[in-house]
Design a protein around this motif. Structure first.
Motif, PDB file in Angstrom:
ATOM      1  N   ARG A   1       0.831  -1.211   0.000  1.00  0.00           N
ATOM      2  CA  ARG A   1       0.000   0.000   0.000  1.00  0.00           C
ATOM      3  C   ARG A   1       0.864   1.259   0.000  1.00  0.00           C
ATOM      4  NH1 ARG A   1      -3.378  -3.042   3.441  1.00  0.00           N
ATOM      5  NH2 ARG A   1      -2.305  -2.211   5.272  1.00  0.00           N
ATOM      6  N   GLU A   2       1.925   1.245   0.799  1.00  0.00           N
ATOM      7  CA  GLU A   2       2.802   2.410   0.847  1.00  0.00           C
ATOM      8  C   GLU A   2       3.489   2.637  -0.496  1.00  0.00           C
ATOM      9  OE1 GLU A   2       3.170   4.652   3.143  1.00  0.00           O
ATOM     10  OE2 GLU A   2       1.759   3.685   4.504  1.00  0.00           O
ATOM     11  N   ARG A   3       3.906   1.564  -1.149  1.00  0.00           N
ATOM     12  CA  ARG A   3       4.551   1.710  -2.458  1.00  0.00           C
ATOM     13  C   ARG A   3       3.576   2.263  -3.490  1.00  0.00           C
ATOM     14  NH1 ARG A   3       7.864  -3.531  -4.151  1.00  0.00           N
ATOM     15  NH2 ARG A   3       8.330  -2.118  -5.882  1.00  0.00           N
ATOM     16  N   ALA A   4       2.324   1.791  -3.437  1.00  0.00           N
ATOM     17  CA  ALA A   4       1.321   2.308  -4.383  1.00  0.00           C
ATOM     18  C   ALA A   4       1.047   3.785  -4.123  1.00  0.00           C
ATOM     19  CB  ALA A   4       0.038   1.493  -4.270  1.00  0.00           C
ATOM     20  N   GLN A   5       0.947   4.168  -2.848  1.00  0.00           N
ATOM     21  CA  GLN A   5       0.717   5.574  -2.521  1.00  0.00           C
ATOM     22  C   GLN A   5       1.896   6.438  -2.952  1.00  0.00           C
ATOM     23  OE1 GLN A   5      -0.178   5.760   1.648  1.00  0.00           O
ATOM     24  NE2 GLN A   5      -2.163   4.753   1.447  1.00  0.00           N
ATOM     25  N   PHE A   6       3.102   5.936  -2.793  1.00  0.00           N
ATOM     26  CA  PHE A   6       4.278   6.712  -3.201  1.00  0.00           C
ATOM     27  C   PHE A   6       4.316   6.873  -4.719  1.00  0.00           C
ATOM     28  CE2 PHE A   6       8.865   6.975  -4.268  1.00  0.00           C
ATOM     29  CZ  PHE A   6       9.124   8.195  -3.662  1.00  0.00           C
ATOM     30  N   ALA A   7       3.952   5.813  -5.457  1.00  0.00           N
ATOM     31  CA  ALA A   7       3.922   5.918  -6.923  1.00  0.00           C
ATOM     32  C   ALA A   7       2.879   6.950  -7.361  1.00  0.00           C
ATOM     33  CB  ALA A   7       3.618   4.552  -7.533  1.00  0.00           C
ATOM     34  N   ASN A   8       1.717   6.953  -6.700  1.00  0.00           N
ATOM     35  CA  ASN A   8       0.692   7.952  -7.025  1.00  0.00           C
ATOM     36  C   ASN A   8       1.167   9.360  -6.692  1.00  0.00           C
ATOM     37  OD1 ASN A   8      -1.103   6.013  -7.944  1.00  0.00           O
ATOM     38  ND2 ASN A   8      -2.043   5.734  -5.944  1.00  0.00           N
ATOM     39  N   PHE A   9       1.883   9.492  -5.577  1.00  0.00           N
ATOM     40  CA  PHE A   9       2.399  10.805  -5.197  1.00  0.00           C
ATOM     41  C   PHE A   9       3.403  11.317  -6.228  1.00  0.00           C
ATOM     42  CE2 PHE A   9       5.997  13.031  -3.208  1.00  0.00           C
ATOM     43  CZ  PHE A   9       5.351  14.188  -2.813  1.00  0.00           C
ATOM     44  N   LYS A  10       4.286  10.451  -6.698  1.00  0.00           N
ATOM     45  CA  LYS A  10       5.265  10.867  -7.706  1.00  0.00           C
ATOM     46  C   LYS A  10       4.567  11.284  -8.998  1.00  0.00           C
ATOM     47  CE  LYS A  10       8.985   8.590  -8.452  1.00  0.00           C
ATOM     48  NZ  LYS A  10       9.920   7.473  -8.748  1.00  0.00           N
ATOM     49  N   ARG A  11       3.532  10.534  -9.386  1.00  0.00           N
ATOM     50  CA  ARG A  11       2.810  10.880 -10.617  1.00  0.00           C
ATOM     51  C   ARG A  11       2.113  12.224 -10.477  1.00  0.00           C
ATOM     52  NH1 ARG A  11      -2.263  10.474 -11.554  1.00  0.00           N
ATOM     53  NH2 ARG A  11      -2.583   9.119  -9.750  1.00  0.00           N
ATOM     54  N   ARG A  12       1.440  12.442  -9.330  1.00  0.00           N
ATOM     55  CA  ARG A  12       0.764  13.731  -9.120  1.00  0.00           C
ATOM     56  C   ARG A  12       1.756  14.877  -9.055  1.00  0.00           C
ATOM     57  NH1 ARG A  12      -2.193  10.738  -5.279  1.00  0.00           N
ATOM     58  NH2 ARG A  12      -0.979  11.709  -3.630  1.00  0.00           N
ATOM     59  N   ALA A  13       2.907  14.650  -8.415  1.00  0.00           N
ATOM     60  CA  ALA A  13       3.916  15.707  -8.330  1.00  0.00           C
ATOM     61  C   ALA A  13       4.442  16.070  -9.716  1.00  0.00           C
ATOM     62  CB  ALA A  13       5.060  15.263  -7.419  1.00  0.00           C
ATOM     63  N   ALA A  14       4.655  15.046 -10.561  1.00  0.00           N
ATOM     64  CA  ALA A  14       5.133  15.327 -11.920  1.00  0.00           C
ATOM     65  C   ALA A  14       4.079  16.091 -12.724  1.00  0.00           C
ATOM     66  CB  ALA A  14       5.487  14.017 -12.627  1.00  0.00           C
ATOM     67  N   GLU A  15       2.804  15.712 -12.563  1.00  0.00           N
ATOM     68  CA  GLU A  15       1.747  16.420 -13.280  1.00  0.00           C
ATOM     69  C   GLU A  15       1.626  17.862 -12.801  1.00  0.00           C
ATOM     70  OE1 GLU A  15      -1.703  14.087 -12.640  1.00  0.00           O
ATOM     71  OE2 GLU A  15      -1.152  12.531 -14.109  1.00  0.00           O
ATOM     72  N   GLU A  16       1.717  18.068 -11.491  1.00  0.00           N
ATOM     73  CA  GLU A  16       1.641  19.430 -10.957  1.00  0.00           C
ATOM     74  C   GLU A  16       2.826  20.273 -11.434  1.00  0.00           C
ATOM     75  OE1 GLU A  16       1.364  19.084  -6.766  1.00  0.00           O
ATOM     76  OE2 GLU A  16      -0.692  18.276  -6.786  1.00  0.00           O
ATOM     77  N   LYS A  17       3.991  19.645 -11.516  1.00  0.00           N
ATOM     78  CA  LYS A  17       5.164  20.383 -11.987  1.00  0.00           C
ATOM     79  C   LYS A  17       4.986  20.806 -13.440  1.00  0.00           C
ATOM     80  CE  LYS A  17      10.170  19.951 -12.562  1.00  0.00           C
ATOM     81  NZ  LYS A  17      11.350  19.074 -12.397  1.00  0.00           N
ATOM     82  N   GLN A  18       4.496  19.884 -14.279  1.00  0.00           N
ATOM     83  CA  GLN A  18       4.270  20.236 -15.677  1.00  0.00           C
ATOM     84  C   GLN A  18       3.210  21.325 -15.803  1.00  0.00           C
ATOM     85  OE1 GLN A  18       3.277  16.576 -17.628  1.00  0.00           O
ATOM     86  NE2 GLN A  18       5.375  15.802 -17.605  1.00  0.00           N
ATOM     87  N   GLY A  19       2.156  21.225 -14.975  1.00  0.00           N
ATOM     88  CA  GLY A  19       1.123  22.256 -15.008  1.00  0.00           C
ATOM     89  C   GLY A  19       1.661  23.613 -14.588  1.00  0.00           C
ATOM     90  N   SER A  20       2.527  23.629 -13.577  1.00  0.00           N
ATOM     91  CA  SER A  20       3.111  24.896 -13.130  1.00  0.00           C
ATOM     92  C   SER A  20       4.006  25.507 -14.196  1.00  0.00           C
ATOM     93  CB  SER A  20       3.905  24.674 -11.839  1.00  0.00           C
ATOM     94  OG  SER A  20       3.075  24.190 -10.808  1.00  0.00           O
ATOM     95  N   VAL A  21       4.790  24.648 -14.877  1.00  0.00           N
ATOM     96  CA  VAL A  21       5.657  25.155 -15.944  1.00  0.00           C
ATOM     97  C   VAL A  21       4.812  25.738 -17.069  1.00  0.00           C
ATOM     98  CG1 VAL A  21       7.294  24.455 -17.720  1.00  0.00           C
ATOM     99  CG2 VAL A  21       7.579  23.633 -15.387  1.00  0.00           C
ATOM    100  N   ALA A  22       3.747  25.030 -17.464  1.00  0.00           N
ATOM    101  CA  ALA A  22       2.890  25.528 -18.544  1.00  0.00           C
ATOM    102  C   ALA A  22       2.194  26.824 -18.145  1.00  0.00           C
ATOM    103  CB  ALA A  22       1.853  24.464 -18.911  1.00  0.00           C
TER     104      ALA A  22
END
Length: 201
Positions: free
Chosen positions: A73-94
């Motif tokens: 469960r922790e690994r799945a949550q961490f993978a989701n966190f990394k994906r959301r962080a990458a999406e937020e970073k791309q959104g901020s850059v755009a």
């Protein structure tokens, strides 16, 4: 020597105890019974019927299973966190890119007017204008809205209508529109007219 002389009268016969109550002279006549408790049959290599090779789960096995589930469960949550962080970073850059380009659009409008008046035919200002337009184009900025294009109310802001409006096209373009990637960041300000009739062959 009699039994009373060799040992005290305790009622314990060592020979009888060692043989499990069987007299020495009858020991050879008793059949030998062997119980095979092996789970796997040595001849066939298969599990014997009725055998239970898996032991009952104990507290340690249950704890290991619980910790394994928690880790997954922790690994799945961490993978989701990394994906959301990458999406937020791309959104901020755009978003930051769009804010900067919005501030540069009036500069591009001035350069367009200077080009229409022939001020960018040659000289250092033309080189600066070309470099600026090239840099913004490389970031995904694209202009639209040319005379004769089909009118689209989602892309064009009409300030004047001429003709019957059956098949409207763009007439004069007062201000071109811009896209940043797939997003329209500014509509084009245009006049709308009927398409020019195609000359007969």
């Amino acid at each position: 020597m009699t039994q009373s002389e060799s040992s005290p009268d305790t009622g314990f016969d060592p020979t009888e105890a060692e043989l499990g109550g069987v007299e020495p002279e009858r020991e050879g006549d008793m059949p030998i019974t062997v119980t095979d408790k092996r789970v796997i049959d040595p001849d066939t290599g298969e599990v014997r019927p009725g055998a239970h090779p898996a032991a009952e789960p104990n507290a340690a096995d249950e704890r290991v299973a619980e910790l394994t589930a928690d880790l997954q469960r922790e690994r799945a949550q961490f993978a989701n966190f990394k994906r959301r962080a990458a999406e937020e970073k791309q959104g901020s850059v755009a978003y930051g890119k769009q804010i900067l380009i919005d501030k540069l659009l009036p500069v591009l409008d001035d350069l367009d007017r200077a080009r229409e008046h022939g001020d960018l035919e040659s000289g250092p200002l033309r080189a600066v204008a070309d470099k600026l337009v090239g840099a913004l184009t490389a970031e995904g900025l694209a202009r639209f809205g040319e005379p004769g294009d089909e009118f689209n109310p989602e892309l064009h802001e009409a300030v004047q209508h001429d003709g019957d409006g059956a098949h409207p096209v763009l007439g004069a373009v007062y201000r071109c529109g811009y896209r940043l990637g797939d997003k329209v960041i500014r509509t084009a300000m245009v006049t709308v007219t009927d398409p020019a009739e195609t000359a007969a062959p």
